[in-house]
Design a protein around this motif. Structure first.
Motif, PDB file in Angstrom:
ATOM      1  N   PRO A  33       0.820  -1.217   0.000  1.00  0.00           N
ATOM      2  CA  PRO A  33       0.000   0.000   0.000  1.00  0.00           C
ATOM      3  C   PRO A  33       0.858   1.273   0.000  1.00  0.00           C
ATOM      4  N   TYR A  34       0.395   2.264  -0.749  1.00  0.00           N
ATOM      5  CA  TYR A  34       1.048   3.570  -0.788  1.00  0.00           C
ATOM      6  C   TYR A  34      -0.008   4.637  -0.525  1.00  0.00           C
ATOM      7  N   ALA A  84      -2.996  -2.688  -9.792  1.00  0.00           N
ATOM      8  CA  ALA A  84      -2.999  -1.457  -9.007  1.00  0.00           C
ATOM      9  C   ALA A  84      -4.444  -1.050  -8.739  1.00  0.00           C
ATOM     10  N   MET A  85      -4.824  -1.094  -7.463  1.00  0.00           N
ATOM     11  CA  MET A  85      -6.203  -0.826  -7.063  1.00  0.00           C
ATOM     12  C   MET A  85      -6.236   0.334  -6.073  1.00  0.00           C
ATOM     13  N   LEU A  86      -7.384   1.033  -6.016  1.00  0.00           N
ATOM     14  CA  LEU A  86      -7.565   2.106  -5.042  1.00  0.00           C
ATOM     15  C   LEU A  86      -8.450   1.629  -3.898  1.00  0.00           C
ATOM     16  N   TYR A  87      -8.030   1.957  -2.667  1.00  0.00           N
ATOM     17  CA  TYR A  87      -8.759   1.592  -1.447  1.00  0.00           C
ATOM     18  C   TYR A  87      -8.799   2.792  -0.508  1.00  0.00           C
ATOM     19  N   GLY A  88      -9.604   2.658   0.537  1.00  0.00           N
ATOM     20  CA  GLY A  88      -9.701   3.694   1.550  1.00  0.00           C
ATOM     21  C   GLY A  88      -8.810   3.460   2.751  1.00  0.00           C
ATOM     22  N   ASP A  89      -8.042   2.363   2.743  1.00  0.00           N
ATOM     23  CA  ASP A  89      -7.109   2.073   3.833  1.00  0.00           C
ATOM     24  C   ASP A  89      -5.967   1.213   3.323  1.00  0.00           C
ATOM     25  N   ALA A  90      -4.897   1.134   4.118  1.00  0.00           N
ATOM     26  CA  ALA A  90      -3.708   0.388   3.721  1.00  0.00           C
ATOM     27  C   ALA A  90      -3.957  -1.115   3.661  1.00  0.00           C
ATOM     28  N   PHE A 140     -19.671   9.007  -6.369  1.00  0.00           N
ATOM     29  CA  PHE A 140     -19.030   9.703  -5.254  1.00  0.00           C
ATOM     30  C   PHE A 140     -18.416   8.703  -4.267  1.00  0.00           C
ATOM     31  N   HIS A 141     -18.948   7.476  -4.233  1.00  0.00           N
ATOM     32  CA  HIS A 141     -18.470   6.448  -3.298  1.00  0.00           C
ATOM     33  C   HIS A 141     -17.998   5.232  -4.081  1.00  0.00           C
ATOM     34  N   PHE A 142     -16.882   4.647  -3.619  1.00  0.00           N
ATOM     35  CA  PHE A 142     -16.301   3.481  -4.280  1.00  0.00           C
ATOM     36  C   PHE A 142     -16.056   2.387  -3.255  1.00  0.00           C
ATOM     37  N   GLU A 143     -16.459   1.186  -3.609  1.00  0.00           N
ATOM     38  CA  GLU A 143     -16.242   0.022  -2.762  1.00  0.00           C
ATOM     39  C   GLU A 143     -14.759  -0.349  -2.768  1.00  0.00           C
ATOM     40  N   PRO A 144     -14.313  -1.143  -1.789  1.00  0.00           N
ATOM     41  CA  PRO A 144     -12.902  -1.539  -1.748  1.00  0.00           C
ATOM     42  C   PRO A 144     -12.466  -2.224  -3.047  1.00  0.00           C
ATOM     43  N   GLY A 145     -11.427  -1.714  -3.680  1.00  0.00           N
ATOM     44  CA  GLY A 145     -10.887  -2.325  -4.894  1.00  0.00           C
ATOM     45  C   GLY A 145     -11.737  -2.159  -6.134  1.00  0.00           C
ATOM     46  N   VAL A 177      -7.216   7.791   0.661  1.00  0.00           N
ATOM     47  CA  VAL A 177      -7.127   6.944  -0.527  1.00  0.00           C
ATOM     48  C   VAL A 177      -5.716   6.365  -0.590  1.00  0.00           C
ATOM     49  N   PHE A 178      -5.645   5.056  -0.821  1.00  0.00           N
ATOM     50  CA  PHE A 178      -4.370   4.343  -0.952  1.00  0.00           C
ATOM     51  C   PHE A 178      -4.301   3.669  -2.307  1.00  0.00           C
ATOM     52  N   LEU A 179      -3.133   3.723  -2.929  1.00  0.00           N
ATOM     53  CA  LEU A 179      -2.843   2.909  -4.097  1.00  0.00           C
ATOM     54  C   LEU A 179      -2.237   1.622  -3.558  1.00  0.00           C
TER      55      LEU A 179
END
Length: 195
Positions: A33-34, A84-90, A140-145, A177-179
């Protein structure tokens, strides 16, 4: 047969090569995670003073030049076969929210822009004559991954991802937001895709 002097030179060369700066890779092992963006409280669009002059939003009802809500950037990394996915936590367990959208810019090691994408709820985003691709659903909202940015990244070259949260109407905000670079085959999504 190698002389003692030649052995010493080989040892010195091997030592100096091991000091070369290494760019982290994501092949194998756990997800990496970044941090990309830090949560920014909701603010009225009119209270956001910084404009992103090189970006235009194709809208009739609101400001066409968006205002900057937040900025962030990853270190230099390599994809090396990962997704490469976007998440709300590491940990890759939470989703994230953004209003209006995140402009993602993929940079090479010298800072040159290689690719762009937009994530969020927005009308067409323009940079000069280029229409920036919307990555993921218009929301406006995105689920994990839910947002996969792998196709925007170079496969074999080091890169950084610069994120700018932009707003052009109402209020602007973003959550963390984490990559996350996930080795292929490590998630249940891969199991579903293979059937």
């Amino acid at each position: 047969m190698m002389t003692l002097r030649k052995l010493a030179l080989v040892a010195m060369a091997a030592t100096s090569l091991s000091c070369v700066k290494q760019v982290p890779t994501a092949s194998g092992g756990p997800p990496r995670p970044y941090p990309l963006l830090t949560e920014t409280e909701e603010r009225e669009t009119s209270a956001l003073m910084e404009l992103r002059e090189d970006v235009e939003v194709d809208t009739r009802d609101f400001e066409r030049t968006p205002r900057v809500v937040a900025k962030g950037e990853t270190p230099l990394v390599r994809l090396s076969g990962a997704r490469a996915m976007l998440y709300g936590d590491a940990a890759g367990k939470k989703g994230f929210d953004v209003d209006n959208f995140i402009l993602l810019e993929v940079l090479d090691g010298s800072g040159r822009v290689l690719n762009r994408g937009a994530v969020g709820f927005t009308d067409n985003v323009l940079m000069g004559r280029e229409v920036v691709d919307l990555v993921g659903p218009r929301a406006f909202h995105f689920e994990p991954g839910e947002v996969d940015v792998t196709s925007k990244l170079p496969e074999n070259e080091p890169f950084r991802v610069r994120a700018t949260v932009l707003d052009y109407s109402g209020v602007g905000r973003v959550t963390d937001v984490f990559l996350v670079l996930e080795p292929k085959g490590s998630g249940q999504d891969d199991d579903l895709r293979s059937h």
